[in-house]
Design a protein around this motif. Sequence first.
Motif, PDB file in Angstrom:
ATOM      1  N   ARG A   1       0.741  -1.058  -0.144  1.00  0.00           N
ATOM      2  CA  ARG A   1      -0.006   0.285  -0.014  1.00  0.00           C
ATOM      3  C   ARG A   1       0.825   1.267   0.044  1.00  0.00           C
ATOM      4  O   ARG A   1       0.960   2.097   1.050  1.00  0.00           O
ATOM      5  CB  ARG A   1      -0.882  -0.080   1.310  1.00  0.00           C
ATOM      6  N   LYS A   2       1.528   1.345  -0.973  1.00  0.00           N
ATOM      7  CA  LYS A   2       2.651   2.532  -1.315  1.00  0.00           C
ATOM      8  C   LYS A   2       2.192   3.527  -2.582  1.00  0.00           C
ATOM      9  O   LYS A   2       1.528   2.744  -3.354  1.00  0.00           O
ATOM     10  CB  LYS A   2       4.070   2.106  -1.316  1.00  0.00           C
ATOM     11  N   VAL A   3       2.376   4.737  -2.333  1.00  0.00           N
ATOM     12  CA  VAL A   3       2.061   5.754  -3.559  1.00  0.00           C
ATOM     13  C   VAL A   3       3.532   5.895  -4.426  1.00  0.00           C
ATOM     14  O   VAL A   3       4.554   5.801  -3.877  1.00  0.00           O
ATOM     15  CB  VAL A   3       1.666   6.965  -3.000  1.00  0.00           C
TER      16      VAL A   3
ATOM     17  N   PRO B   1      -1.288   7.282   1.490  1.00  0.00           N
ATOM     18  CA  PRO B   1      -2.122   6.040   0.671  1.00  0.00           C
ATOM     19  C   PRO B   1      -3.551   5.490   0.964  1.00  0.00           C
ATOM     20  O   PRO B   1      -4.002   6.031   2.236  1.00  0.00           O
ATOM     21  CB  PRO B   1      -1.094   4.718   0.976  1.00  0.00           C
ATOM     22  N   LEU B   2      -4.280   5.308   0.208  1.00  0.00           N
ATOM     23  CA  LEU B   2      -5.777   5.006   0.470  1.00  0.00           C
ATOM     24  C   LEU B   2      -5.977   3.453   0.777  1.00  0.00           C
ATOM     25  O   LEU B   2      -5.047   2.763   0.580  1.00  0.00           O
ATOM     26  CB  LEU B   2      -6.554   5.401  -0.780  1.00  0.00           C
ATOM     27  N   ASP B   3      -7.048   3.157   1.568  1.00  0.00           N
ATOM     28  CA  ASP B   3      -7.337   2.085   1.638  1.00  0.00           C
ATOM     29  C   ASP B   3      -8.321   1.322   0.612  1.00  0.00           C
ATOM     30  O   ASP B   3      -9.434   1.583   0.297  1.00  0.00           O
ATOM     31  CB  ASP B   3      -8.351   2.035   2.907  1.00  0.00           C
ATOM     32  N   LEU B   4      -7.594   0.639  -0.199  1.00  0.00           N
ATOM     33  CA  LEU B   4      -8.165  -0.008  -1.472  1.00  0.00           C
ATOM     34  C   LEU B   4      -8.004  -1.507  -1.449  1.00  0.00           C
ATOM     35  O   LEU B   4      -8.339  -2.117  -2.499  1.00  0.00           O
ATOM     36  CB  LEU B   4      -7.296   0.310  -2.775  1.00  0.00           C
ATOM     37  N   ASP B   5      -8.253  -2.059  -0.358  1.00  0.00           N
ATOM     38  CA  ASP B   5      -8.151  -3.362  -0.071  1.00  0.00           C
ATOM     39  C   ASP B   5      -9.488  -4.330  -0.516  1.00  0.00           C
ATOM     40  O   ASP B   5      -9.522  -5.376  -1.029  1.00  0.00           O
ATOM     41  CB  ASP B   5      -7.955  -3.978   1.368  1.00  0.00           C
ATOM     42  N   ASP B   6     -10.416  -3.633  -0.808  1.00  0.00           N
ATOM     43  CA  ASP B   6     -11.756  -4.118  -1.352  1.00  0.00           C
ATOM     44  C   ASP B   6     -11.731  -4.124  -2.784  1.00  0.00           C
ATOM     45  O   ASP B   6     -12.718  -4.566  -3.461  1.00  0.00           O
ATOM     46  CB  ASP B   6     -13.085  -3.296  -0.721  1.00  0.00           C
ATOM     47  N   VAL B   7     -10.839  -3.467  -3.791  1.00  0.00           N
ATOM     48  CA  VAL B   7     -10.920  -3.411  -5.050  1.00  0.00           C
ATOM     49  C   VAL B   7     -10.367  -4.660  -5.469  1.00  0.00           C
ATOM     50  O   VAL B   7      -9.311  -5.420  -5.320  1.00  0.00           O
ATOM     51  CB  VAL B   7      -9.788  -2.185  -5.540  1.00  0.00           C
ATOM     52  N   SER B   8     -11.024  -5.105  -6.522  1.00  0.00           N
ATOM     53  CA  SER B   8     -11.021  -6.662  -7.001  1.00  0.00           C
ATOM     54  C   SER B   8     -10.063  -6.460  -8.221  1.00  0.00           C
ATOM     55  O   SER B   8      -9.535  -5.507  -8.774  1.00  0.00           O
ATOM     56  CB  SER B   8     -12.141  -7.411  -7.424  1.00  0.00           C
ATOM     57  N   LEU B   9      -9.213  -7.687  -8.560  1.00  0.00           N
ATOM     58  CA  LEU B   9      -8.440  -7.909  -9.662  1.00  0.00           C
ATOM     59  C   LEU B   9      -9.132  -7.750 -10.824  1.00  0.00           C
ATOM     60  O   LEU B   9      -9.560  -8.779 -11.567  1.00  0.00           O
ATOM     61  CB  LEU B   9      -7.630  -9.403  -9.645  1.00  0.00           C
ATOM     62  N   SER B  10      -9.567  -6.691 -11.369  1.00  0.00           N
ATOM     63  CA  SER B  10     -10.056  -6.462 -12.600  1.00  0.00           C
ATOM     64  C   SER B  10     -10.001  -5.014 -13.206  1.00  0.00           C
ATOM     65  O   SER B  10      -9.568  -4.317 -12.568  1.00  0.00           O
ATOM     66  CB  SER B  10     -11.752  -6.653 -12.101  1.00  0.00           C
ATOM     67  N   ARG B  11     -10.374  -4.927 -14.427  1.00  0.00           N
ATOM     68  CA  ARG B  11     -10.169  -3.567 -15.081  1.00  0.00           C
ATOM     69  C   ARG B  11     -11.090  -2.529 -14.595  1.00  0.00           C
ATOM     70  O   ARG B  11     -10.778  -1.462 -14.375  1.00  0.00           O
ATOM     71  CB  ARG B  11     -10.371  -3.925 -16.552  1.00  0.00           C
TER      72      ARG B  11
ATOM     73  N   ILE C   1       0.463   7.616  -8.673  1.00  0.00           N
ATOM     74  CA  ILE C   1      -0.446   6.592  -8.485  1.00  0.00           C
ATOM     75  C   ILE C   1      -0.208   5.473  -7.370  1.00  0.00           C
ATOM     76  O   ILE C   1       0.696   5.467  -6.537  1.00  0.00           O
ATOM     77  CB  ILE C   1      -0.454   5.444  -9.828  1.00  0.00           C
ATOM     78  N   GLN C   2      -1.389   4.742  -7.087  1.00  0.00           N
ATOM     79  CA  GLN C   2      -1.211   3.848  -5.937  1.00  0.00           C
ATOM     80  C   GLN C   2      -1.847   2.485  -6.479  1.00  0.00           C
ATOM     81  O   GLN C   2      -3.085   2.491  -6.684  1.00  0.00           O
ATOM     82  CB  GLN C   2      -2.232   4.068  -4.656  1.00  0.00           C
ATOM     83  N   PRO C   3      -0.636   1.617  -6.909  1.00  0.00           N
ATOM     84  CA  PRO C   3      -1.080   0.428  -7.674  1.00  0.00           C
ATOM     85  C   PRO C   3      -1.988  -0.617  -6.603  1.00  0.00           C
ATOM     86  O   PRO C   3      -1.718  -0.655  -5.266  1.00  0.00           O
ATOM     87  CB  PRO C   3       0.125  -0.290  -7.564  1.00  0.00           C
ATOM     88  N   VAL C   4      -2.953  -1.068  -7.153  1.00  0.00           N
ATOM     89  CA  VAL C   4      -3.849  -2.075  -6.705  1.00  0.00           C
ATOM     90  C   VAL C   4      -3.294  -3.494  -6.783  1.00  0.00           C
ATOM     91  O   VAL C   4      -3.408  -4.615  -6.059  1.00  0.00           O
ATOM     92  CB  VAL C   4      -5.098  -2.203  -6.872  1.00  0.00           C
ATOM     93  N   CYS C   5      -2.977  -3.718  -8.241  1.00  0.00           N
ATOM     94  CA  CYS C   5      -2.859  -5.052  -8.504  1.00  0.00           C
ATOM     95  C   CYS C   5      -1.987  -5.156  -9.884  1.00  0.00           C
ATOM     96  O   CYS C   5      -2.092  -4.159 -10.602  1.00  0.00           O
ATOM     97  CB  CYS C   5      -3.957  -6.164  -8.671  1.00  0.00           C
TER      98      CYS C   5
ATOM     99  N   TRP D   1       1.414  -6.929 -19.682  1.00  0.00           N
ATOM    100  CA  TRP D   1       1.357  -6.526 -18.168  1.00  0.00           C
ATOM    101  C   TRP D   1       0.467  -5.261 -18.000  1.00  0.00           C
ATOM    102  O   TRP D   1       0.683  -4.251 -18.557  1.00  0.00           O
ATOM    103  CB  TRP D   1       2.566  -6.610 -17.409  1.00  0.00           C
ATOM    104  N   TYR D   2      -0.368  -5.406 -17.008  1.00  0.00           N
ATOM    105  CA  TYR D   2      -1.491  -4.226 -16.765  1.00  0.00           C
ATOM    106  C   TYR D   2      -1.369  -4.044 -15.103  1.00  0.00           C
ATOM    107  O   TYR D   2      -1.224  -5.009 -14.413  1.00  0.00           O
ATOM    108  CB  TYR D   2      -2.734  -4.612 -17.177  1.00  0.00           C
ATOM    109  N   CYS D   3      -1.528  -2.717 -14.850  1.00  0.00           N
ATOM    110  CA  CYS D   3      -1.535  -2.304 -13.362  1.00  0.00           C
ATOM    111  C   CYS D   3      -2.864  -1.509 -13.468  1.00  0.00           C
ATOM    112  O   CYS D   3      -3.083  -0.422 -13.685  1.00  0.00           O
ATOM    113  CB  CYS D   3      -0.410  -1.491 -13.195  1.00  0.00           C
ATOM    114  N   THR D   4      -3.580  -2.022 -12.351  1.00  0.00           N
ATOM    115  CA  THR D   4      -4.893  -1.524 -11.804  1.00  0.00           C
ATOM    116  C   THR D   4      -4.553  -0.530 -10.446  1.00  0.00           C
ATOM    117  O   THR D   4      -3.648  -0.946  -9.714  1.00  0.00           O
ATOM    118  CB  THR D   4      -5.945  -2.585 -11.392  1.00  0.00           C
ATOM    119  N   ALA D   5      -4.647   0.589 -10.799  1.00  0.00           N
ATOM    120  CA  ALA D   5      -4.067   1.630  -9.713  1.00  0.00           C
ATOM    121  C   ALA D   5      -5.002   2.770  -9.577  1.00  0.00           C
ATOM    122  O   ALA D   5      -5.955   3.246 -10.393  1.00  0.00           O
ATOM    123  CB  ALA D   5      -2.687   2.103 -10.184  1.00  0.00           C
ATOM    124  N   TYR D   6      -4.809   3.395  -8.320  1.00  0.00           N
ATOM    125  CA  TYR D   6      -5.680   4.846  -8.263  1.00  0.00           C
ATOM    126  C   TYR D   6      -4.974   5.829  -8.640  1.00  0.00           C
ATOM    127  O   TYR D   6      -3.604   6.121  -8.244  1.00  0.00           O
ATOM    128  CB  TYR D   6      -5.849   4.858  -6.734  1.00  0.00           C
ATOM    129  N   CYS D   7      -5.208   6.707  -9.522  1.00  0.00           N
ATOM    130  CA  CYS D   7      -4.707   7.766 -10.157  1.00  0.00           C
ATOM    131  C   CYS D   7      -4.861   8.967  -9.277  1.00  0.00           C
ATOM    132  O   CYS D   7      -6.012   9.362  -9.338  1.00  0.00           O
ATOM    133  CB  CYS D   7      -5.064   8.006 -11.710  1.00  0.00           C
TER     134      CYS D   7
END
Length: 314
Positions: free
Chosen positions: A150-152, A213-223, A169-173, A181-187
């Motif tokens: 959970r790092k920015v 950093p934000l709490d993004l633990d509920d974000v799923s592995l999806s686009r 950005i804060q990467p989620v997965c 390769w793709y990275c889902t992240a909060y921009c």
Amino acid sequence: MPKSKRLMELMMTVNRKRRFKVQELADEFGVSKRTILRDLQELNDLGVPLYSEVGPHGGYQVIRERVLPPIAFTEEEAVAMFFAVHALRHYSSLPFEAESASALSKFYLHMPGDVRDRIDSMKNRVDFITPTRRRDAPCLAILLDAAVHRKVLTVKYESKGEEAGSRRIQPVCIYASNGFWYCTAYCFLRQGLRVFRCDRIREAAYDASGTEPLDLDDVSLSRRASTEPREPIRLRAELSRAGVQRCESELWLAPLLDVREDGSGVIDNDVSRGDIPFYTEFFIGLGNEAELEEPAELKDSIRRRLSEMLARYK
């Protein structure tokens, strides 16, 4: 307890504890402190990285890159593990590239000769093909670390058709699809979840601006499944069986896809109006395997794009 068994159990114990004192281990194994000290020295010689700290609160500690205890595999399990790692060679970049190559080499060299012969005979009979991509993704390791811890990050990203620009950005997965390769992240620039092509992230470093950093633990592995569409617009399309199969290969599309018993399917969901250029290219790629019903804006966009393509061949 035989010494060999005690050493094996001691290796598993110190890996589990990470931090311990000699007297604790002596009491647990029912031997003297001198015996435990000799055993710890043997483990160190075998490659278990230990270091000691002096003082009243001292003791032993296993450093981060510790050696895992041996694991017994059946012949079938060993072959399966080998080919699972062997298949990764098709990717030009991996978040653990050197480690996977080293692990595969160790795994192969320590197998019995007859198992190695079996693997050698299978190499030209089975494979897991991934499209070869020419561009590497040099920042996979730091993207994965940021997602896990959970790092920015501050990255330099090359958007399609634009020059590289800096953003936080804060990467989620991270995930691989069709060789990319793709990275889902909060921009933090767009203030929402986005998906970044990792080969377009040319530089990445841990952010030093103090962004929380934000709490993004509920974000799923999806686009897009974890975000509400911006300026929602209804998308509905009928898909043939072949169209469904092609759509099933897209990880981001799974939440939008409804498959019937005969194998055909339908996409019926709200999407973001700003994604119409993306869906334009996507549905053109599906060709006759999809029949778009709405929205009208997307139909118009597809017609314009096809007209541009036809003009090239006049």
